[in-house]
Design a protein around this motif. Structure first.
Motif, PDB file in Angstrom:
ATOM      1  N   ARG A 156     154.640  47.786  81.103  1.00 45.84           N
ATOM      2  CA  ARG A 156     156.048  47.424  81.000  1.00 45.84           C
ATOM      3  C   ARG A 156     156.425  46.268  81.913  1.00 45.84           C
ATOM      4  NH1 ARG A 156     159.141  52.615  81.129  1.00 45.84           N
ATOM      5  NH2 ARG A 156     157.908  52.861  79.241  1.00 45.84           N
ATOM      6  N   GLY A 157     155.912  46.256  83.136  1.00 44.00           N
ATOM      7  CA  GLY A 157     156.247  45.165  84.050  1.00 44.00           C
ATOM      8  C   GLY A 157     155.779  43.816  83.537  1.00 44.00           C
ATOM      9  N   LEU A 158     154.543  43.778  82.995  1.00 41.48           N
ATOM     10  CA  LEU A 158     154.012  42.513  82.480  1.00 41.48           C
ATOM     11  C   LEU A 158     154.790  42.050  81.259  1.00 41.48           C
ATOM     12  CD1 LEU A 158     151.952  40.264  82.496  1.00 41.48           C
ATOM     13  CD2 LEU A 158     150.365  41.766  81.252  1.00 41.48           C
ATOM     14  N   VAL A 159     155.089  42.989  80.341  1.00 38.89           N
ATOM     15  CA  VAL A 159     155.831  42.611  79.139  1.00 38.89           C
ATOM     16  C   VAL A 159     157.240  42.151  79.511  1.00 38.89           C
ATOM     17  CG1 VAL A 159     156.783  43.458  76.962  1.00 38.89           C
ATOM     18  CG2 VAL A 159     154.483  44.130  77.671  1.00 38.89           C
ATOM     19  N   GLY A 160     157.872  42.852  80.468  1.00 38.29           N
ATOM     20  CA  GLY A 160     159.192  42.429  80.912  1.00 38.29           C
ATOM     21  C   GLY A 160     159.181  41.028  81.481  1.00 38.29           C
ATOM     22  N   GLY A 161     158.112  40.705  82.218  1.00 40.42           N
ATOM     23  CA  GLY A 161     157.994  39.351  82.744  1.00 40.42           C
ATOM     24  C   GLY A 161     157.759  38.320  81.652  1.00 40.42           C
ATOM     25  N   LEU A 162     156.946  38.667  80.646  1.00 37.27           N
ATOM     26  CA  LEU A 162     156.679  37.738  79.553  1.00 37.27           C
ATOM     27  C   LEU A 162     157.923  37.468  78.715  1.00 37.27           C
ATOM     28  CD1 LEU A 162     153.180  39.032  78.355  1.00 37.27           C
ATOM     29  CD2 LEU A 162     153.660  36.877  79.532  1.00 37.27           C
ATOM     30  N   VAL A 163     158.766  38.483  78.547  1.00 37.10           N
ATOM     31  CA  VAL A 163     159.992  38.284  77.787  1.00 37.10           C
ATOM     32  C   VAL A 163     160.917  37.298  78.504  1.00 37.10           C
ATOM     33  CG1 VAL A 163     162.090  39.461  77.008  1.00 37.10           C
ATOM     34  CG2 VAL A 163     159.871  40.477  76.573  1.00 37.10           C
ATOM     35  N   GLY A 354     157.701  36.641  88.253  1.00 38.92           N
ATOM     36  CA  GLY A 354     157.894  37.918  87.589  1.00 38.92           C
ATOM     37  C   GLY A 354     156.696  38.261  86.713  1.00 38.92           C
ATOM     38  N   ILE A 355     156.155  37.257  86.005  1.00 39.70           N
ATOM     39  CA  ILE A 355     154.953  37.470  85.199  1.00 39.70           C
ATOM     40  C   ILE A 355     153.762  37.789  86.099  1.00 39.70           C
ATOM     41  CG2 ILE A 355     153.340  36.378  83.598  1.00 39.70           C
ATOM     42  CD1 ILE A 355     155.718  34.716  82.562  1.00 39.70           C
ATOM     43  N   VAL A 356     153.651  37.062  87.215  1.00 39.72           N
ATOM     44  CA  VAL A 356     152.569  37.331  88.171  1.00 39.72           C
ATOM     45  C   VAL A 356     152.703  38.751  88.713  1.00 39.72           C
ATOM     46  CG1 VAL A 356     151.605  36.687  90.405  1.00 39.72           C
ATOM     47  CG2 VAL A 356     152.305  34.909  88.797  1.00 39.72           C
ATOM     48  N   ALA A 357     153.925  39.175  89.017  1.00 44.43           N
ATOM     49  CA  ALA A 357     154.142  40.524  89.533  1.00 44.43           C
ATOM     50  C   ALA A 357     153.732  41.579  88.519  1.00 44.43           C
ATOM     51  CB  ALA A 357     155.618  40.709  89.910  1.00 44.43           C
ATOM     52  N   GLY A 358     154.079  41.352  87.240  1.00 42.61           N
ATOM     53  CA  GLY A 358     153.660  42.295  86.214  1.00 42.61           C
ATOM     54  C   GLY A 358     152.152  42.393  86.103  1.00 42.61           C
ATOM     55  N   ALA A 359     151.457  41.254  86.223  1.00 43.83           N
ATOM     56  CA  ALA A 359     149.998  41.265  86.173  1.00 43.83           C
ATOM     57  C   ALA A 359     149.409  42.001  87.373  1.00 43.83           C
ATOM     58  CB  ALA A 359     149.469  39.827  86.114  1.00 43.83           C
ATOM     59  N   ILE A 360     149.999  41.801  88.548  1.00 44.82           N
ATOM     60  CA  ILE A 360     149.517  42.502  89.746  1.00 44.82           C
ATOM     61  C   ILE A 360     149.707  44.005  89.590  1.00 44.82           C
ATOM     62  CG2 ILE A 360     149.954  42.863  92.208  1.00 44.82           C
ATOM     63  CD1 ILE A 360     150.641  39.891  92.413  1.00 44.82           C
ATOM     64  N   MET A 361     150.856  44.411  89.060  1.00 42.92           N
ATOM     65  CA  MET A 361     151.117  45.827  88.859  1.00 42.92           C
ATOM     66  C   MET A 361     150.146  46.429  87.848  1.00 42.92           C
ATOM     67  SD  MET A 361     155.277  45.732  88.889  1.00 42.92           S
ATOM     68  CE  MET A 361     155.414  47.325  88.106  1.00 42.92           C
ATOM     69  N   TYR A 362     149.824  45.675  86.819  1.00 42.53           N
ATOM     70  CA  TYR A 362     148.869  46.181  85.837  1.00 42.53           C
ATOM     71  C   TYR A 362     147.482  46.351  86.465  1.00 42.53           C
ATOM     72  CZ  TYR A 362     145.676  46.427  81.913  1.00 42.53           C
ATOM     73  OH  TYR A 362     144.682  46.814  81.062  1.00 42.53           O
ATOM     74  N   ALA A 363     147.074  45.385  87.260  1.00 43.61           N
ATOM     75  CA  ALA A 363     145.727  45.425  87.833  1.00 43.61           C
ATOM     76  C   ALA A 363     145.603  46.481  88.926  1.00 43.61           C
ATOM     77  CB  ALA A 363     145.358  44.041  88.382  1.00 43.61           C
ATOM     78  N   THR A 364     146.631  46.608  89.770  1.00 47.89           N
ATOM     79  CA  THR A 364     146.548  47.520  90.914  1.00 47.89           C
ATOM     80  C   THR A 364     147.127  48.901  90.631  1.00 47.89           C
ATOM     81  OG1 THR A 364     148.686  46.798  91.808  1.00 47.89           O
ATOM     82  CG2 THR A 364     146.726  45.551  92.470  1.00 47.89           C
ATOM     83  N   PHE A 367     153.077  49.294  93.204  1.00 51.77           N
ATOM     84  CA  PHE A 367     154.172  48.329  93.253  1.00 51.77           C
ATOM     85  C   PHE A 367     154.906  48.269  94.597  1.00 51.77           C
ATOM     86  CE2 PHE A 367     156.090  52.318  91.948  1.00 51.77           C
ATOM     87  CZ  PHE A 367     157.271  52.365  92.652  1.00 51.77           C
ATOM     88  N   LYS A 368     154.757  49.276  95.480  1.00 54.76           N
ATOM     89  CA  LYS A 368     155.612  49.336  96.672  1.00 54.76           C
ATOM     90  C   LYS A 368     155.412  48.135  97.589  1.00 54.76           C
ATOM     91  CE  LYS A 368     156.754  51.936 100.824  1.00 54.76           C
ATOM     92  NZ  LYS A 368     156.681  53.230 101.557  1.00 54.76           N
ATOM     93  N   ALA A 412     160.354  41.447  93.379  1.00 51.07           N
ATOM     94  CA  ALA A 412     161.225  42.592  93.634  1.00 51.07           C
ATOM     95  C   ALA A 412     161.870  43.126  92.363  1.00 51.07           C
ATOM     96  CB  ALA A 412     162.300  42.206  94.648  1.00 51.07           C
ATOM     97  N   GLY A 413     162.325  42.238  91.486  1.00 48.06           N
ATOM     98  CA  GLY A 413     163.043  42.680  90.302  1.00 48.06           C
ATOM     99  C   GLY A 413     162.195  43.532  89.381  1.00 48.06           C
ATOM    100  N   ILE A 414     160.978  43.069  89.073  1.00 50.70           N
ATOM    101  CA  ILE A 414     160.093  43.808  88.174  1.00 50.70           C
ATOM    102  C   ILE A 414     159.694  45.143  88.798  1.00 50.70           C
ATOM    103  CG2 ILE A 414     157.818  43.798  87.101  1.00 50.70           C
ATOM    104  CD1 ILE A 414     159.714  41.979  85.681  1.00 50.70           C
ATOM    105  N   ALA A 415     159.320  45.136  90.084  1.00 51.88           N
ATOM    106  CA  ALA A 415     158.855  46.359  90.734  1.00 51.88           C
ATOM    107  C   ALA A 415     159.967  47.395  90.857  1.00 51.88           C
ATOM    108  CB  ALA A 415     158.283  46.023  92.114  1.00 51.88           C
TER     109      ALA A 415
END
Length: 593
Positions: A156-163, A354-364, A367-368, A412-415
Motif C-alpha cells: 500500500r505504501g508503494l502504490v500510494g507513492g506511485l499514485v 514518498g515513492i522511495v519511502a514506499g519501496a523502503i517499507m516494502y523491502a524492510t 516503518f517507525k 513521514a506521510g506514507i509511514a
C-alpha cells in the motif's frame, strides 16, 4: 515462489456473500478492472494538476477584489471543510458506493469553480471555495480508499507513492499553464470546472458498472438514502465543523489594531466554539453507534501517534506555507513560472521520496525509524528557513528548505498513514483513514488560521514602518493586493520597504513553525510501534471488534439475559420462532454488496 502483484484485483469488502448472487463472464470484470486502473491514473493526475495550478489563482483572485489578506481566511475555511469532509465522503463511499461518491465530487468541482469564476466580491469567492473544498477532500480520500480496497498492507505504501507520481510532471505543467493564464484567473477556473469532471468520468463509469452487477435489485435510491442517514454520524460532523469554524475563523478577521482582540463578538465566537468542541467529544464518546471519530481507537497507540503527528506536522507546515507564494512573488525578482517552480519544489520532492519511502517499507516491512528520520529532516528544513527567508538568505538556501521539507514529508506521510491502517481490520480502513486525515487537516486549519492572524496583526504596522510613505491609502492598497506591490521595480523604495515588511512577518511565522515541528519526532519516538507489515490488507482478527460503544453492548447483553430468564422453553429444550426473535439481537444488513 511468485511475488505478490503490485495491485491485487478489485475486491468488495462489505459483504462476502454477494458474489454468489450474480454470475458474469470472465472478460467483463477484467475489462472493468483495467478501466478502474485507468480511472485511478486519470483522477490522480487531475487531482495533482488542479491543486498545483489553482493554488496560484487564489492570490490573484483575492487581490482583484482588494482582499489579498483574506486568502488566509479562505484557506482556514477550506482546511476545516477538508477535515470534516473526509469522514463525510468516506461514509458516502461505504454506504452508497465508491462510484456515487466520485460523481458527487465531480459535481462539487463544477459548481465551485464556476462560482469563483463569476465572483465579483470576496464573499462569492469564499462560497465557491466551499464547494471546491468539499470536492477536493472527497477526491483525496476516495483515491486512498480505492487504493486500500485493492492493495495489501505491504504494497500500500508503494502504490500510494506511485499514485502521487503525477506531481513530478505537473510541477512543470502547472507552471506553464499558470504563466499563460494569469492574470486572467477567471479563465483558469473555468478550464478546471470543465476538465475535472471529464477526467473523473472513466473511473465513475467503471465503479458504477461494478455496482450495478453486484447490486441487489430490490433496493432503490430511497433505501440507499435511508441507509446513509442511519450510518452517517451527521450530528458529529456538524458539531466539529461548527466548533472549528467558530474557534479559528475569528483569527483571520482580526483587524490590525490589537485592541480589537477584546471585542466581545470575537470572544463570544471563540467561547461558543470551545463549548461546541467539548460537546462534540462528549457526543462521540457516548452516543453514536457509528462515530465519525471513534474515541476507542485513541487507545491504540499506532492510531493515536498517527493523529498527533499529522496534527502538529500540518500545523507547523501551514504556518510557514500559507503566504509563501505571496512572499516569494514580492521579495524575489522572479517571473510567475519561476515562482511556481520554486513553490512546488516541495511537492516534487515529497512525491519522489514518498515513492522511495514506499519501496523502503516494502523491502524492510518496517516503518517507525523511517518515520522518525523523516520528521527530523522536516524539522531541519523548517529550521534553515530562518536564515533562508531573511535578507542574508540565498536562492540555494530557499530551494534547499523546500527539498528537505519534501524529503521528510515524503517519508513521514506514507509511514503515518500505513501505520494507522495496520491497526484496524479491513472493514474499518476507510474510517480510520478519514480519522487520521481529519486530524491532519485540523492541523492545517489551525496553522492557516494562526498564520492569517499573525499576518493581519503585524503586516499593516510593518508596512507603515518600512515603506517610505505616510499615505495611508497607498499602505492599504499594498496590504490588500500583491499585484500592486509587484508593479514596482525590485529596487524601488516602495518595493524595498514592502520586502522588509514581508520578511519581518515571515520571520515570526517560521519561528512558530519551528517550535511546533519539535513535537512530532517526540511523539513518534515514544508512541509509535514498529509493526511488521504483512501481505494482508489488514491485521488479522481486528474486524471482529464491534463498532457499537461497549456500554451499549453490555446493556443489550444484560437485557437479552433478563428476557431469556423470563421466557420458558418447551419441554424438548427448543424455543419457538417468536421466542428466538426476542433472544437474537437485530442487526442491520448491508444494503449494497
Amino acid at each position: 515462489m511468485g511475488r505478490a502483484p503490485l495491485l491485487d484485483p478489485p475486491v468488495d469488502v462489505s459483504d462476502s456473500d454477494s458474489e454468489d448472487e450474480y454470475e458474469s463472464d470472465d472478460e467483463a470484470p477484467a475489462r472493468r478492472g483495467w478501466l478502474v486502473f485507468l480511472g485511478i491514473a486519470l483522477a490522480a493526475y487531475i487531482y495533482s494538476l488542479d491543486g498545483m495550478t489553482t493554488y496560484q489563482y487564489l492570490s490573484f483572485a483575492t487581490s482583484a477584489v482588494r482582499h489579498h489578506s483574506s486568502a488566509g481566511t479562505i484557506g482556514t475555511v477550506q482546511a476545516i471543510i477538508i477535515a470534516v469532509g473526509k469522514p463525510f465522503m468516506a461514509k458516502i463511499a461505504d454506504v452508497c458506493g465508491r462510484g456515487e461518491a466520485f460523481l458527487v465530487v465531480a459535481t462539487l468541482y463544477l459548481i465551485g469553480y464556476l462560482t469563483i469564476a463569476a465572483a465579483g466580491s470576496i464573499s462569492t469567492i469564499a462560497v465557491g471555495n466551499v464547494f471546491y473544498a468539499f470536492g477536493y477532500t472527497g477526491l483525496q480520500i476516495l483515491l486512498q480508499i480505492v487504493i486500500a480496497d485493492m492493495t495489501s498492507l505491504r504494497w500500500r505504501g508503494l502504490v500510494g507513492g506511485l499514485v502521487s507520481a503525477p506531481f513530478l510532471i505537473n510541477i512543470f505543467v502547472s507552471a506553464e499553464i499558470a504563466s499563460r493564464v494569469l492574470p486572467d484567473w477567471r479563465r483558469g477556473y473555468v478550464q478546471f470546472a470543465l476538465v475535472v469532471p471529464l477526467m473523473l468520468a472513466p473511473l465513475i463509469i467503471a465503479l458504477l458498472s461494478q455496482k450495478r452487477e453486484r447490486l441487489r435489485p430490490q433496493h432503490n435510491l430511497g433505501t440507499a438514502l435511508r441507509a446513509a442517514a442511519a450510518e452517517m454520524d451527521f450530528v458529529g460532523l456538524v458539531l466539529v465543523a461548527a466548533s472549528l469554524a467558530l474557534i479559528l475563523v475569528p483569527l483571520g478577521i482580526v483587524p490590525a489594531d490589537n485592541n480589537n482582540w477584546e471585542h466581545t463578538t470575537l470572544i463570544g465566537m471563540g467561547l461558543i466554539g470551545l463549548l461546541l468542541f467539548a460537546a462534540f467529544l462528549a457526543y462521540e464518546w457516548r452516543v453514536p453507534a457509528h462515530p465519525v471519530f471513534p474515541m476507542r481507537w485513541l487507545r491504540r497507540t499506532p492510531i493515536l501517534s498517527a493523529c498527533l503527528i499529522g496534527f502538529f506536522d500540518f500545523t507547523s507546515f501551514y504556518l510557514q506555507y500559507t503566504y509563501l507564494y505571496s512572499f516569494v512573488l514580492v521579495t524575489e525578482d522572479w517571473g510567475l513560472k519561476t515562482v511556481a517552480y520554486f513553490v512546488y519544489t516541495h511537492a516534487f520532492s515529497i512525491t519522489v521520496f514518498g515513492i522511495v519511502a514506499g519501496a523502503i517499507m516494502y523491502a524492510t516491512r518496517r516503518f517507525k525509524w523511517m518515520l522518525f528520520a523523516g520528521l527530523i529532516v522536516r524539522l531541519l528544513g523548517v529550521g534553515i528557513m530562518l536564515r533562508a527567508r531573511s535578507a542574508e538568505g540565498s536562492t540555494f538556501e530557499l530551494v534547499l528548505c523546500q527539498v528537505l521539507q519534501g524529503l521528510g514529508g515524503g517519508f513521514a506521510g506514507i509511514a503515518t498513514q500505513v501505520g494507522a491502517q495496520a491497526a484496524v481490520g479491513t472493514a474499518d480502513i476507510a474510517t480510520v483513514t478519514a480519522m487520521t486525515l481529519l486530524l491532519s487537516e485540523v492541523g492545517n486549519s489551525v496553522g492557516s488560521a494562526a498564520a492569517t492572524g499573525i499576518w493581519n496583526t503585524y503586516m499593516p504596522r510593518d508596512l507603515a514602518e518600512h515603506v517610505p510613505t505616510t499615505n495611508q491609502t497607498l499602505l492599504d492598497e499594498l496590504f490588500g493586493s500583491i499585484t500592486d506591490i509587484v508593479e514596482y521595480p525590485i529596487d524601488d523604495p516602495i518595493r524595498l520597504g514592502a520586502i522588509e515588511a514581508y520578511r519581518s512577518v515571515m520571520h515570526r511565522l517560521v519561528s512558530w513553525a519551528i517550535a511546533i515541528a519539535v513535537i512530532p519526532p517526540i511523539v513518534c519516538l515514544f508512541l509509535t510501534k514498529d509493526v511488521r507489515l504483512s501481505n494482508a490488507r489488514a491485521v488479522a482478527g481486528l474486524d471482529e471488534e464491534p463498532t457499537t460503544p461497549v456500554r451499549r453492548i453490555r446493556r443489550q447483553s444484560s437485557r437479552m439475559s433478563r428476557i431469556a430468564s423470563r421466557r420458558s422453553l418447551r419441554t424438548d429444550g427448543t424455543a419457538t420462532p417468536d421466542e428466538l426473535e426476542h433472544l437474537v439481537p437485530r442487526t442491520r444488513t448491508p444494503e449494497y454488496v
